[in-house]
Design a protein around this motif. Structure first.
Motif, PDB file in Angstrom:
ATOM      1  N   ASP A 186     -38.920  16.413  26.946  1.00  0.00           N
ATOM      2  CA  ASP A 186     -39.386  16.424  28.271  1.00  0.00           C
ATOM      3  C   ASP A 186     -38.641  15.672  29.922  1.00  0.00           C
ATOM      4  OD1 ASP A 186     -41.284  14.684  28.483  1.00  0.00           O
ATOM      5  OD2 ASP A 186     -42.869  16.175  29.063  1.00  0.00           O
TER       6      ASP A 186
ATOM      7  N   TYR B  61     -37.033  17.546  35.160  1.00  0.00           N
ATOM      8  CA  TYR B  61     -36.386  19.329  35.026  1.00  0.00           C
ATOM      9  C   TYR B  61     -37.625  19.799  34.623  1.00  0.00           C
ATOM     10  CZ  TYR B  61     -31.786  17.606  35.495  1.00  0.00           C
ATOM     11  OH  TYR B  61     -30.562  16.973  35.754  1.00  0.00           O
TER      12      TYR B  61
ATOM     13  N   ASP C   6     -39.304  22.477  34.551  1.00  0.00           N
ATOM     14  CA  ASP C   6     -39.011  23.645  34.168  1.00  0.00           C
ATOM     15  C   ASP C   6     -38.590  23.709  32.458  1.00  0.00           C
ATOM     16  OD1 ASP C   6     -40.869  24.668  36.465  1.00  0.00           O
ATOM     17  OD2 ASP C   6     -39.312  25.368  37.256  1.00  0.00           O
ATOM     18  N   ASN C   7     -38.284  22.538  32.143  1.00  0.00           N
ATOM     19  CA  ASN C   7     -37.688  22.919  31.211  1.00  0.00           C
ATOM     20  C   ASN C   7     -37.855  22.435  30.056  1.00  0.00           C
ATOM     21  OD1 ASN C   7     -35.088  24.055  32.429  1.00  0.00           O
ATOM     22  ND2 ASN C   7     -34.948  22.517  33.280  1.00  0.00           N
ATOM     23  N   ILE C   8     -37.620  22.447  29.006  1.00  0.00           N
ATOM     24  CA  ILE C   8     -38.063  22.662  27.680  1.00  0.00           C
ATOM     25  C   ILE C   8     -37.165  21.807  26.683  1.00  0.00           C
ATOM     26  CG2 ILE C   8     -39.617  23.198  25.280  1.00  0.00           C
ATOM     27  CD1 ILE C   8     -40.850  25.490  26.736  1.00  0.00           C
TER      28      ILE C   8
ATOM     29  N   ASN D 223     -32.116  23.526  25.749  1.00  0.00           N
ATOM     30  CA  ASN D 223     -32.983  24.108  26.073  1.00  0.00           C
ATOM     31  C   ASN D 223     -33.487  25.378  26.410  1.00  0.00           C
ATOM     32  OD1 ASN D 223     -34.411  24.854  28.626  1.00  0.00           O
ATOM     33  ND2 ASN D 223     -33.216  23.845  30.053  1.00  0.00           N
TER      34      ASN D 223
ATOM     35  N   ILE E 131     -35.340  27.430  26.991  1.00  0.00           N
ATOM     36  CA  ILE E 131     -35.633  28.178  28.476  1.00  0.00           C
ATOM     37  C   ILE E 131     -34.312  29.374  28.800  1.00  0.00           C
ATOM     38  CG2 ILE E 131     -36.395  28.477  31.118  1.00  0.00           C
ATOM     39  CD1 ILE E 131     -38.735  27.041  30.204  1.00  0.00           C
ATOM     40  N   ASP E 132     -33.315  28.822  28.897  1.00  0.00           N
ATOM     41  CA  ASP E 132     -32.220  29.379  28.365  1.00  0.00           C
ATOM     42  C   ASP E 132     -31.240  29.185  27.858  1.00  0.00           C
ATOM     43  OD1 ASP E 132     -30.647  26.947  29.082  1.00  0.00           O
ATOM     44  OD2 ASP E 132     -30.445  27.310  31.043  1.00  0.00           O
ATOM     45  N   ASP E 133     -31.911  28.786  26.696  1.00  0.00           N
ATOM     46  CA  ASP E 133     -30.963  28.469  24.965  1.00  0.00           C
ATOM     47  C   ASP E 133     -29.604  27.735  25.799  1.00  0.00           C
ATOM     48  OD1 ASP E 133     -32.638  29.524  23.950  1.00  0.00           O
ATOM     49  OD2 ASP E 133     -31.869  31.899  23.695  1.00  0.00           O
TER      50      ASP E 133
ATOM     51  N   SER F 183     -36.422  26.613  17.454  1.00  0.00           N
ATOM     52  CA  SER F 183     -37.222  27.380  18.000  1.00  0.00           C
ATOM     53  C   SER F 183     -38.390  27.609  17.284  1.00  0.00           C
ATOM     54  CB  SER F 183     -36.852  28.747  18.759  1.00  0.00           C
ATOM     55  OG  SER F 183     -35.722  28.467  18.503  1.00  0.00           O
TER      56      SER F 183
END
Length: 76
Positions: free
Chosen positions: A10, A14, A16-18, A31, A33-35, A63
């Motif tokens: 993390d 950023y 909000d991103n993982i 990421n 969040i949006d692959d 994932s």
């Protein structure tokens, strides 16, 4: 040094991103969040064919790693 296959990352820039970092070939950062994937390898010829056949499996494994890590945090 013996690295795990996946690392969780993390960054407060950023928030909000993982990010999941895959440390074995083909190395990448995804990421969740949006692959979006950032490849850390240069691919040519056979490597490109191998990548295309493995990418779906690698995203699925990333994932599952994240889900497992979150379950472990909840248990603590």
């Amino acid at each position: 040094m013996d690295l795990p296959k996946f690392l969780l990352g993390d960054n407060t820039d950023y928030s909000d991103n993982i990010f999941i970092i895959h440390t074995e070939f083909p190395r990448f950062i995804i990421n969740l969040i949006d692959d979006e994937i950032e490849w850390l390898e240069d691919f040519q010829g056979e490597d490109q064919k191998q990548l295309e056949s493995e990418v779906v499996t690698l995203i699925d494994l990333a994932s599952k790693f994240y889900d497992r890590e979150m379950e472990r945090y909840k248990e603590e």
